[in-house]
Scaffold this active site. Structure first.
Site, PDB file in Angstrom:
ATOM      1  N   GLU A   1      87.318  59.499  22.940  1.00  0.00           N
ATOM      2  CA  GLU A   1      87.055  58.337  23.807  1.00  0.00           C
ATOM      3  C   GLU A   1      87.160  58.717  25.273  1.00  0.00           C
ATOM      4  O   GLU A   1      87.731  59.753  25.633  1.00  0.00           O
ATOM      5  CB  GLU A   1      88.023  57.203  23.478  1.00  0.00           C
ATOM      6  CG  GLU A   1      89.467  57.588  23.708  1.00  0.00           C
ATOM      7  CD  GLU A   1      90.267  56.468  24.329  1.00  0.00           C
ATOM      8  OE1 GLU A   1      89.766  55.824  25.273  1.00  0.00           O
ATOM      9  OE2 GLU A   1      91.402  56.265  23.884  1.00  0.00           O
TER      10      GLU A   1
ATOM     11  N   LYS B   1     100.367  51.893  21.090  1.00  0.00           N
ATOM     12  CA  LYS B   1     101.124  52.072  22.323  1.00  0.00           C
ATOM     13  C   LYS B   1     102.414  51.253  22.292  1.00  0.00           C
ATOM     14  O   LYS B   1     102.426  50.120  21.828  1.00  0.00           O
ATOM     15  CB  LYS B   1     100.253  51.713  23.521  1.00  0.00           C
ATOM     16  CG  LYS B   1      99.216  52.811  23.775  1.00  0.00           C
ATOM     17  CD  LYS B   1      98.470  52.621  25.060  1.00  0.00           C
ATOM     18  CE  LYS B   1      97.222  51.819  24.903  1.00  0.00           C
ATOM     19  NZ  LYS B   1      96.171  52.331  24.094  1.00  0.00           N
TER      20      LYS B   1
HETATM   21  N1  PSU Z   1      95.385  55.774  24.494  1.00  0.00           N
HETATM   22  C1  PSU Z   1      95.828  56.428  25.590  1.00  0.00           C
HETATM   23  N2  PSU Z   1      95.384  55.975  26.815  1.00  0.00           N
HETATM   24  C2  PSU Z   1      94.483  54.954  26.929  1.00  0.00           C
HETATM   25  C3  PSU Z   1      94.022  54.281  25.753  1.00  0.00           C
HETATM   26  C4  PSU Z   1      94.507  54.754  24.551  1.00  0.00           C
HETATM   27  O1  PSU Z   1      96.619  57.377  25.504  1.00  0.00           O
HETATM   28  O2  PSU Z   1      94.085  54.616  28.043  1.00  0.00           O
HETATM   29  C5  PSU Z   1      93.002  53.168  25.864  1.00  0.00           C
HETATM   30  C6  PSU Z   1      92.066  53.203  24.655  1.00  0.00           C
HETATM   31  O3  PSU Z   1      90.745  53.313  25.145  1.00  0.00           O
HETATM   32  C7  PSU Z   1      92.266  51.863  23.981  1.00  0.00           C
HETATM   33  C8  PSU Z   1      92.591  51.013  25.165  1.00  0.00           C
HETATM   34  O4  PSU Z   1      91.146  51.424  23.268  1.00  0.00           O
HETATM   35  O5  PSU Z   1      93.511  51.845  25.886  1.00  0.00           O
HETATM   36  C9  PSU Z   1      93.154  49.678  24.751  1.00  0.00           C
HETATM   37  O6  PSU Z   1      92.912  48.763  25.750  1.00  0.00           O
HETATM   38  P1  PSU Z   1      93.154  47.190  25.489  1.00  0.00           P
HETATM   39  O7  PSU Z   1      94.612  47.078  25.217  1.00  0.00           O
HETATM   40  O8  PSU Z   1      92.732  46.529  26.769  1.00  0.00           O
HETATM   41  O9  PSU Z   1      92.295  46.818  24.325  1.00  0.00           O
END
Ligand code: PSU
Ligand code: MN
Length: 300
Positions: free
Chosen positions: A23, A157
């Protein structure tokens, strides 16, 4: 074709070689400059060293790219006009000739569209801690409930409500296996305090599960491979930074897709780089495992 593969990815698709989707939101919105570009390059090399072809996915000037050239990686890392695109944004960004990094949801969607079945990220999005008030649940979860893909991550996370996220993964029929563990990882932390039922010991075992998913037709939703980080953050420090980050986000009125980048940036600054090095280790280790899975899958 609705997307443009890099020459390396085009050849791999034609020859049926193992490919790993990567990604790009991590690069544009998850890591600071200049480490973001260095890590993006290193991660691609790790995938190659493990015998697979890397396909970093992003939308640049309206074109969906599956696999980026070095100039395109630079653009994603350094340009100031790179949005953060989830699946719902893809057609809008593409039709208006804009540029965006893709989240787990959007990357998984485009990878599956291209026939790529293995994907590495850092940590999945999930249910946010105050979701009962804000309804903030990442579109990563709903996207993964509709896609045949295997995602390697360090759990979800730790800024999230892990218990609620695990419940949603169950409801959405997204399979979860722990790589050499039954402790669900907490991204910056090796163990989130929650248990997973299924433990796997090798990439070969995961490849067998992927084939079994296909045979049993339980591959309409994703499989999550939870790969814990080896050197976790100092837990006390982690908890203190998380607390100040959540309070800071609330105070600053951060909402929607800005929440996750805000909290990650807060971690990297407040921990003076400790969370950054853990985050980098996570991405590298997940990419290596994803490549091993892609290779093992081709050998079966
Ligand atoms: N994992 C990481 N850093 C990131 C992300 C994941 O180590 O920046 C990103 C991924 O692209 C994931 C996004 O899909 O964070 C999630 O964002 P949200 O909570 O707005 O859906
Ligand atoms: Mn959100």
């Amino acid at each position: 074709m609705p997307f443009t593969p890099s020459p390396e990815v085009a050849a791999a698709l034609a020859e049926g070689k193992p490919i790993v989707a990567l990604e790009s939101t991590i690069i544009s919105h998850g890591l600071p400059r200049p480490q973001n570009l260095e890590v993006a390059r290193e991660v691609e090399d790790i995938v190659r060293d493990h015998g697979a072809v890397p396909a970093t996915i992003a939308v640049i000037d309206g074109v969906v790219h599956i696999g980026l050239t070095d100039d395109q990686l630079k653009a994603i890392a350094n340009r100031d006009d790179i949005a953060k695109a989830s699946s719902r944004d893809l057609a809008i960004i593409s039709a208006s000739k804009k540029s965006a990094a893709t989240t787990v949801a959007a990357t998984a969607h485009l990878a599956a569209l291209a026939g790529i079945r293995v994907f590495a990220t850092g940590g999945l999005g999930g249910v946010h801690r105050d979701a009962n008030e804000t309804f903030d649940e990442s579109a990563d979860l709903t996207a993964l409930s509709q896609l045949d893909i295997t995602v390697v991550c360090a759990g979800v996370k730790s800024i999230l409500d892990v218990a609620a996220t695990l419940e949603r993964l169950e409801t959405l029929a997204i399979g979860v296996v722990g790589y050499k563990t039954t402790a669900f990882p907490g991204f910056y932390l090796t163990d989130s305090g929650f248990t997973i039922e299924h433990r796997v010991e090798s990439a070969t075992e995961i490849a067998q599960i992927i084939h079994s998913r296909e045979a049993l037709k339980t591959n309409k939703s994703a499989l999550v491979v939870a790969n814990p980080v080896k050197h976790e953050m100092d837990r006390k420090r982690h908890d203190a930074i998380l607390k100040s980050g959540l309070a800071g986000a609330r105070k600053a009125g951060i909402v929607g897709k800005a929440v996750t980048p805000f909290l990650l940036e807060h971690f990297h600054t407040a921990s003076e780089g400790e969370s950054l090095s853990v985050n980098i280790e996570i991405i590298k280790s997940n990419s290596a495992l994803a490549a091993d899975i892609a290779v093992a899958k081709q050998q079966h």
